[in-house]
Design an enzyme around this catalytic site. Structure first.
Site, mmCIF file in Angstrom:
data_model
loop_
_atom_site.group_PDB
_atom_site.id
_atom_site.type_symbol
_atom_site.label_atom_id
_atom_site.label_comp_id
_atom_site.label_asym_id
_atom_site.label_seq_id
_atom_site.Cartn_x
_atom_site.Cartn_y
_atom_site.Cartn_z
ATOM 1 N N GLU A 120 0.857 -1.190 0.000
ATOM 2 C CA GLU A 120 0.000 0.000 0.000
ATOM 3 C C GLU A 120 0.883 1.227 0.000
ATOM 4 O O GLU A 120 1.968 1.209 0.578
ATOM 5 C CB GLU A 120 -0.845 0.047 1.279
ATOM 6 N N LYS A 122 2.276 4.590 1.322
ATOM 7 C CA LYS A 122 2.350 5.104 2.686
ATOM 8 C C LYS A 122 2.033 6.594 2.661
ATOM 9 O O LYS A 122 2.842 7.414 2.241
ATOM 10 C CB LYS A 122 3.736 4.861 3.279
HETATM 11 S S1 IVH Z 1 -0.331 0.305 8.610
HETATM 12 C C1 IVH Z 1 0.057 -1.584 12.760
HETATM 13 N N1 IVH Z 1 -0.654 1.373 6.249
HETATM 14 O O1 IVH Z 1 2.544 5.158 8.786
HETATM 15 C C2 IVH Z 1 0.511 -0.805 11.614
HETATM 16 N N2 IVH Z 1 0.263 2.731 7.979
HETATM 17 O O2 IVH Z 1 5.025 4.550 10.324
HETATM 18 C C3 IVH Z 1 -0.418 0.267 11.264
HETATM 19 N N3 IVH Z 1 0.693 5.038 7.301
HETATM 20 O O3 IVH Z 1 1.221 5.202 12.019
HETATM 21 C C4 IVH Z 1 0.036 1.053 10.125
HETATM 22 N N4 IVH Z 1 -0.006 4.855 5.228
HETATM 23 O O4 IVH Z 1 0.118 6.653 10.231
HETATM 24 C C5 IVH Z 1 -0.231 1.570 7.503
HETATM 25 N N5 IVH Z 1 -1.056 2.205 4.117
HETATM 26 C C6 IVH Z 1 -0.635 2.389 5.370
HETATM 27 C C7 IVH Z 1 -0.142 3.644 5.823
HETATM 28 C C8 IVH Z 1 0.298 3.758 7.133
HETATM 29 C C9 IVH Z 1 0.493 5.671 6.148
HETATM 30 C C10 IVH Z 1 1.258 5.649 8.510
HETATM 31 C C11 IVH Z 1 0.460 5.389 9.753
HETATM 32 C C12 IVH Z 1 1.389 4.740 10.717
HETATM 33 C C13 IVH Z 1 2.722 5.123 10.179
HETATM 34 C C14 IVH Z 1 3.747 4.089 10.552
#
Ligand code: IVH
Length: 674
Positions: A120, A122
């Site tokens: 995905e 980020k």
């Molecule tokens: S999964 C348990 N998916 O990145 C893991 N995070 O550095 C949950 N973020 O705090 C995160 N896009 O704010 C996930 N597609 C995505 C994301 C994403 C941005 C951010 C999120 C997280 C941070 C981690």
């Protein structure tokens, strides 16, 4: 015991890193005012991690590696998340992605079959958690330290991508969903432009703008900021959720949430790495900022088997792109004078490579911005470049200051013509009052010939400077009276280049009226407003005859624009330029073309992507509009055609996924007969 084996200097180094990192966390999270770039922070963090993994005896309770995030600051009510909101480990290159894959495989020990990864984008925004009880939004909170965040429900309710009620007929009794709130690039640019116009401080990047907008005490302000959100997971649910991450996403979409674009599933880490590298290259195709790609194990059984550390899940990793912010030094602050006489301070910096090119200059906008950022000659600063946007000084690293830095003073005289400068009350801009200032004349002529205006190919800035210097031109209209003998006097100009420029000037006699209007450089009339005006007044004479009231009657034209247009056409000097242009054979009216508005492309909506070889984007857009069509910037179901040039962006993928018809340049030429 372990302590005894640690060399003293290593212990000191770790202590220093810990102290510095904690300070930077405080600056970033509590004060919202970082003093190092993210990249520098990451580097220090990893240095500490490395030391600690080599010498576990070094790990202390207060080490930044031992907590998920800092506590929320006062101002909003604190709320405890139902499930802990974890963070992600980072990978900075392909090797680190492979190492992640090896950890995953080892962790599973071959027990649960092969591993598939979901990638995905980020999103670079603010993490939030949304809680729904019986399908109704009851709470929206920031991540905070992962356990306790801030209650920002009223603000999140203003974000249209946040469902107030879930779509399912029988929603779970309780569900907590996590996602990222972000500000699209265009909204960020517009917000900063408005703030600059109003003399307010600008935001350093879309992430800060999103964070600032979410932390407003007045939700109406948040609502005006055009925030958006994507959802990427369920943190807690009272009912069972699907067994695979991809299904979980589909489930969330069915509940009414917005998902990120471009998610994809891969059977090997190499393929996942390919996706990461592809988006590193294409990140500028997107209408929002991403700072990496998140790679997640698809199967929940496998996720559960892998578990999490106190900080992050072992089944996911963030592949981080190289930074777009770098540190450099300000060598000088120059003041440039634009075509409207506005004085703009510009920082000259030691060359630094940022986001694909070397940066040496960055605009500091105006006097107030320099004061607010307190940029001084000799300062170490963080510079940032986003996409096509001009480089910006994000902030000064005051910790690196000595006593030698020199504060900036706006000059009292124009640096070009030595006339007085003025700054009107309530205005951010300082202007040179001399309309005959050579810098203004140069700026007006360069603007007139530029791509977005009369589009005179080969009439570059250098050439204009020499033509002015030799006295061959004094204003825009003189371009059309240039003689071949004069062009031969330009350095490097031979038969071919003279022919080319003569030809380019010649065809620039026949441009649509809006281009001429835009080229004249009327205050507050940009390309878009010029098109609005030309639609209502298809000839310059009609505009010359228009009163301020006539102009005010046009939708989108406010008092500021009406006054400026009326004033421009009232001025003798401007009338003279227009008359000379007319005598030179420059087109002064739009012929109503046969079929125009009713042409073969009537009511067809186009989106352009990639580089065309025979037309500029403006030219292609003009052709489409002349034939009755419309050009918009983003692909939706309402788009009729996507015209794709070389290296098309994500718009082409989107067109395909929506089943929108795509067209090559050759097909476009055939269709339009050009
Ligand atoms: S999964 C348990 N998916 O990145 C893991 N995070 O550095 C949950 N973020 O705090 C995160 N896009 O704010 C996930 N597609 C995505 C994301 C994403 C941005 C951010 C999120 C997280 C941070 C981690």
């Amino acid at each position: 015991m372990a302590q005894a084996t640690i060399p003293e200097d290593v212990g000191k180094q770790a202590e220093r890193l810990r102290k510095d990192l904690n300070y930077h966390i405080y600056r970033y999270y509590s004060l919202d005012d970082p003093v190092v770039s993210d990249a520098e922070y990451d580097e220090m963090y990893r240095a500490l991690l490395d030391l600690e993994s080599e010498h576990p005896g070094l790990v202390t309770n207060d080490s930044p590696t031992q907590r998920v995030g800092p506590p929320p600051s006062a101002g909003f009510t604190s709320v405890r998340h139902r499930g802990r909101m974890l963070s992600l480990d980072n990978a900075f290159n392909e090797g680190e992605l492979k190492a992640f894959d090896e950890r995953v495989t080892r962790g599973l020990g071959g027990r649960t079959g092969t591993v598939e990864y979901v990638c995905e984008l980020k999103m670079d925004g603010v993490a939030v958690a949304l809680t729904y009880e019986n399908g109704l939004l009851v709470q929206g909170a920031t991540r905070g330290d992962g356990e306790v965040g801030e209650d920002i429900t009223p603000n999140l309710r203003t974000v249209l991508a946040v469902p107030l009620r879930l779509l399912a007929e029988t929603p779970p009794d309780l569900i907590e969903v996590i996602g990222e709130v972000y500000m699209p690039e265009a909204s960020f640019q517009k917000l900063n432009k408005d703030r600059l116009d109003n003399g307010e401080p600008v935001f350093a990047n879309p992430r800060n703008a999103a964070a600032g907008s979410l932390r407003q005490l007045n939700p109406a302000v948040t609502a005006s900021r055009n925030l958006n959100m994507v959802t990427f997971g369920v943190a807690y649910s009272s009912s069972t959720i699907p067994q695979y991450h991809r299904q979980e996403l589909a489930y969330l979409r069915d509940l009414g949430f917005r998902l990120g674009e471009h998610n994809d599933k891969f059977s090997t880490i190499d393929k996942a790495a390919g996706f990461c590298l592809e988006w590193q290259r294409r990140r500028r195709d997107l209408e929002y900022e991403i700072d990496g790609v998140v790679v997640k194990v698809d199967s929940r059984t496998q996720q559960d088997a892998l578990g999490a550390t106190s900080k992050s899940p072992r089944w996911a990793i963030a592949y981080k792109f190289p930074p777009e912010e770098k540190t450099t030094k300000v060598i000088d602050i120059l003041v440039s004078v634009g075509r409207t006489g506005v004085l703009t301070p510009v920082a000259v910096m030691e060359p630094v490579f940022v986001a694909g090119s070397t940066v040496t200059h960055a605009t500091l906008h105006n006097e107030d911005e320099v004061k607010r950022k307190d940029v001084r000659v000799g300062d170490t600063v963080i510079v940032r470049k986003a996409g096509d946007v001009i480089p910006e000084v994000v902030k000064v690293i005051t910790d690196k200051r000595t006593i030698k830095e020199v504060p900036f003073e706006m000059p009292e005289l124009c640096p070009v013509c030595l006339s007085h400068v003025e700054r009107e009350e309530g205005e951010a801009a300082t202007r040179c009052v001399n309309v005959a200032c050579p810098a203004q004349t140069f700026g007006r002529i360069a603007h007139f010939g530029s791509r977005g205006a009369m589009d005179i190919d080969g009439l570059g800035k250098e050439t204009i400077l020499i033509l002015l210097d030799r006295g061959f031109i004094k204003d825009e209209s003189d371009i059309y009276y240039l003689k071949r003998e004069q062009l031969y006097e330009l350095p490097g100009f031979k038969d071919k280049s003279v022919d080319n420029l003569v030809h380019a000037i010649d065809i620039a006699r026949d441009r649509p009226t809006w281009r001429l209007l835009h080229g004249l450089g009327i205050n507050h009339v940009g390309a878009h407003m010029a098109q609005v005006l030309a639609k209502e007044f298809p000839s310059i004479d009609a505009l010359l005859a228009a009163t301020e009231d006539d102009l005010l009657g046009i939708e989108g034209v406010g008092p500021r624009i009406a006054e400026s247009v009326a004033l421009f056409f009232d001025q003798r000097e401007n009338q003279t330029v227009i008359e000379r242009l007319r005598e030179a054979g420059v087109r002064m009216a739009d012929e109503v073309k046969a079929g125009s508005g009713d042409g073969p492309l009537k009511d067809k909506t186009f989106v352009l992507t990639g580089a065309l070889s025979e037309f500029t984007r403006e030219q292609a857009s003009e052709i489409i509009e002349e034939l009755g069509g419309k050009v918009t910037s983003s692909v939706s179901k309402k788009t009729d055609y996507v015209l794709a040039g070389a290296e098309p962006g994500s718009k082409l993928d989107k067109a395909r996924s929506l089943g929108v018809e795509t067209m090559s340049e050759a097909e476009f030429k055939q269709l339009t007969g050009r």
